[in-house]
Design a protein around this motif. Structure first.
Motif, PDB file in Angstrom:
ATOM      1  N   LEU A   9       0.844  -1.188   0.000  1.00 30.80           N
ATOM      2  CA  LEU A   9       0.000   0.000   0.000  1.00 30.80           C
ATOM      3  C   LEU A   9       0.883   1.242   0.000  1.00 30.80           C
ATOM      4  O   LEU A   9       2.093   1.158   0.264  1.00 30.80           O
ATOM      5  CB  LEU A   9      -0.900   0.026   1.236  1.00 30.80           C
ATOM      6  CG  LEU A   9      -1.809  -1.182   1.497  1.00 30.80           C
ATOM      7  CD1 LEU A   9      -2.563  -0.974   2.803  1.00 30.80           C
ATOM      8  CD2 LEU A   9      -2.771  -1.398   0.343  1.00 30.80           C
ATOM      9  N   ASP A  10       0.282   2.378  -0.265  1.00 27.07           N
ATOM     10  CA  ASP A  10       1.043   3.621  -0.156  1.00 27.07           C
ATOM     11  C   ASP A  10       1.590   3.799   1.259  1.00 27.07           C
ATOM     12  O   ASP A  10       2.669   4.374   1.452  1.00 27.07           O
ATOM     13  CB  ASP A  10       0.150   4.816  -0.504  1.00 27.07           C
ATOM     14  CG  ASP A  10      -0.194   4.868  -1.985  1.00 27.07           C
ATOM     15  OD1 ASP A  10       0.547   4.244  -2.778  1.00 27.07           O
ATOM     16  OD2 ASP A  10      -1.185   5.522  -2.340  1.00 27.07           O
ATOM     17  N   LYS A  11       0.860   3.283   2.243  1.00 27.85           N
ATOM     18  CA  LYS A  11       1.233   3.457   3.638  1.00 27.85           C
ATOM     19  C   LYS A  11       2.233   2.419   4.147  1.00 27.85           C
ATOM     20  O   LYS A  11       2.786   2.574   5.236  1.00 27.85           O
ATOM     21  CB  LYS A  11      -0.020   3.418   4.524  1.00 27.85           C
ATOM     22  CG  LYS A  11      -1.015   4.532   4.245  1.00 27.85           C
ATOM     23  CD  LYS A  11      -2.250   4.368   5.110  1.00 27.85           C
ATOM     24  CE  LYS A  11      -3.250   5.476   4.836  1.00 27.85           C
ATOM     25  NZ  LYS A  11      -2.743   6.790   5.278  1.00 27.85           N
ATOM     26  N   GLY A  12       2.431   1.333   3.385  1.00 26.59           N
ATOM     27  CA  GLY A  12       3.344   0.291   3.844  1.00 26.59           C
ATOM     28  C   GLY A  12       2.952  -1.079   3.338  1.00 26.59           C
ATOM     29  O   GLY A  12       2.519  -1.235   2.191  1.00 26.59           O
ATOM     30  N   LEU A  13       3.049  -2.086   4.197  1.00 24.53           N
ATOM     31  CA  LEU A  13       2.840  -3.479   3.820  1.00 24.53           C
ATOM     32  C   LEU A  13       1.863  -4.150   4.775  1.00 24.53           C
ATOM     33  O   LEU A  13       1.880  -3.867   5.984  1.00 24.53           O
ATOM     34  CB  LEU A  13       4.172  -4.235   3.854  1.00 24.53           C
ATOM     35  CG  LEU A  13       5.289  -3.679   2.968  1.00 24.53           C
ATOM     36  CD1 LEU A  13       6.652  -4.168   3.461  1.00 24.53           C
ATOM     37  CD2 LEU A  13       5.077  -4.081   1.519  1.00 24.53           C
ATOM     38  N   VAL A  14       1.037  -5.045   4.248  1.00 22.76           N
ATOM     39  CA  VAL A  14       0.102  -5.817   5.070  1.00 22.76           C
ATOM     40  C   VAL A  14       0.262  -7.283   4.710  1.00 22.76           C
ATOM     41  O   VAL A  14       0.221  -7.651   3.524  1.00 22.76           O
ATOM     42  CB  VAL A  14      -1.354  -5.375   4.853  1.00 22.76           C
ATOM     43  CG1 VAL A  14      -2.282  -6.158   5.782  1.00 22.76           C
ATOM     44  CG2 VAL A  14      -1.510  -3.884   5.101  1.00 22.76           C
ATOM     45  N   LEU A  15       0.430  -8.137   5.721  1.00 25.70           N
ATOM     46  CA  LEU A  15       0.658  -9.568   5.515  1.00 25.70           C
ATOM     47  C   LEU A  15      -0.323 -10.371   6.350  1.00 25.70           C
ATOM     48  O   LEU A  15      -0.630 -10.006   7.492  1.00 25.70           O
ATOM     49  CB  LEU A  15       2.078  -9.958   5.926  1.00 25.70           C
ATOM     50  CG  LEU A  15       3.245  -9.090   5.459  1.00 25.70           C
ATOM     51  CD1 LEU A  15       4.533  -9.595   6.069  1.00 25.70           C
ATOM     52  CD2 LEU A  15       3.335  -9.077   3.945  1.00 25.70           C
ATOM     53  N   MET A  16      -0.784 -11.486   5.790  1.00 30.27           N
ATOM     54  CA  MET A  16      -1.624 -12.403   6.552  1.00 30.27           C
ATOM     55  C   MET A  16      -1.361 -13.826   6.096  1.00 30.27           C
ATOM     56  O   MET A  16      -1.174 -14.085   4.902  1.00 30.27           O
ATOM     57  CB  MET A  16      -3.103 -12.058   6.410  1.00 30.27           C
ATOM     58  CG  MET A  16      -4.020 -12.928   7.260  1.00 30.27           C
ATOM     59  SD  MET A  16      -5.771 -12.423   7.189  1.00 30.27           S
ATOM     60  CE  MET A  16      -5.753 -11.061   8.344  1.00 30.27           C
ATOM     61  N   SER A  17      -1.344 -14.762   7.046  1.00 30.55           N
ATOM     62  CA  SER A  17      -1.122 -16.172   6.727  1.00 30.55           C
ATOM     63  C   SER A  17      -1.979 -17.050   7.622  1.00 30.55           C
ATOM     64  O   SER A  17      -2.343 -16.653   8.738  1.00 30.55           O
ATOM     65  CB  SER A  17       0.354 -16.542   6.921  1.00 30.55           C
ATOM     66  OG  SER A  17       0.708 -16.447   8.291  1.00 30.55           O
TER      67      SER A  17
END
Length: 247
Positions: A9-17
């Protein structure tokens, strides 16, 4: 099986597992597939793994051991100058681990040790970056055209992300989108299961902006699941009716 998603994202990173591993319907276990390392003020790096569990655990264990070594040449996670350097070294390590396992097992087991990795993070002075690392050790990087990566059981949750993703969306909306994507995958495939691990890495934070484990009794996830189901049914019945007679 596995389902992991990383998005830029423009704001950073998002991760899910997810955390489910299985070797048949009667042998199901929970193992973490998301791992992270940080140096305050300098870097935040995370990986998610899919594939043969012994292979991925061997790679993660070696990466963890290398963070304790004084030799900068081996300590890539903590001392690597760029995220590209980190991706290159993890790719080499993954390929070498698979090749060693295949050699020890003989030609009949040549296809059993495959694994893939999503690498995400930021090093001070540079932009957050996201990579998909393949079993052969090569990799690709997320771009404006391909701003998210999935590994594992990807097909059920992918349409949700494609329709809902916006690079300028808030972290909160991105998490909500991933919750829906994972709920759709959980409903369709028993080889993906709770708990889920969530990690948000804000740009220039160099530490987890938000971190959470989503369990079976998580009230927000359960509300998302039931509300999304109701919304889908409502949307379906609001569509124009099909009639047998010619319009």
């Amino acid at each position: 099986m596995t389902y992991c998603v990383g998005m830029v994202l423009d704001k950073g990173l998002v991760l899910m597992s997810d955390t489910r591993t299985n070797s048949g319907v009667d042998n199901i276990s929970v193992f973490r597939k998301m791992f992270s390392w940080q140096v305050p003020g300098d870097r935040m790096i995370a990986v998610m793994t899919a594939g043969n569990l012994a292979t991925t655990q061997a790679v993660i264990s070696q990466l963890e051991e290398r963070t304790k070594e004084p030799d900068e040449r081996n300590n890539t996670l903590i001392k690597g100058k760029t995220m590209f350097t980190v991706a290159t070294e993890i790719g080499r390590l993954l390929r070498a681990t698979i090749e060693d396992a295949q050699s020890a097992n003989g030609p009949k087991g040549s296809g059993r040790f495959t694994a893939s990795i999503i690498l995400a993070g930021q090093i001070a002075g540079m932009e957050p970056r996201l990579f998909m690392i393949y079993p052969e050790g090569n990799f690709i990087e997320a771009s404006w055209d391909t701003p998210f990566f999935q590994i594992g059981e990807t097909k059920y949750g992918r349409p949700i992300i494609i329709r809902g993703y916006d690079r300028g969306m808030s972290f909160e909306d991105a998490v909500k989108l991933l919750m829906v994507s994972f709920d759709s995958t959980l409903k369709a495939n028993l080889s993906v299961g709770l708990p889920l691990d969530l990690l948000v890495i804000g740009k220039d934070d160099f530490a987890p902006t938000h971190e959470r484990r989503v369990t079976q009794d998580d009230p927000y996830f359960n509300e998302i699941s039931s509300t999304w189901g109701d919304a889908l049914r409502s949307a379906f019945y609001s569509l124009p009716d099909y009639r047998f007679e010619e319009r």
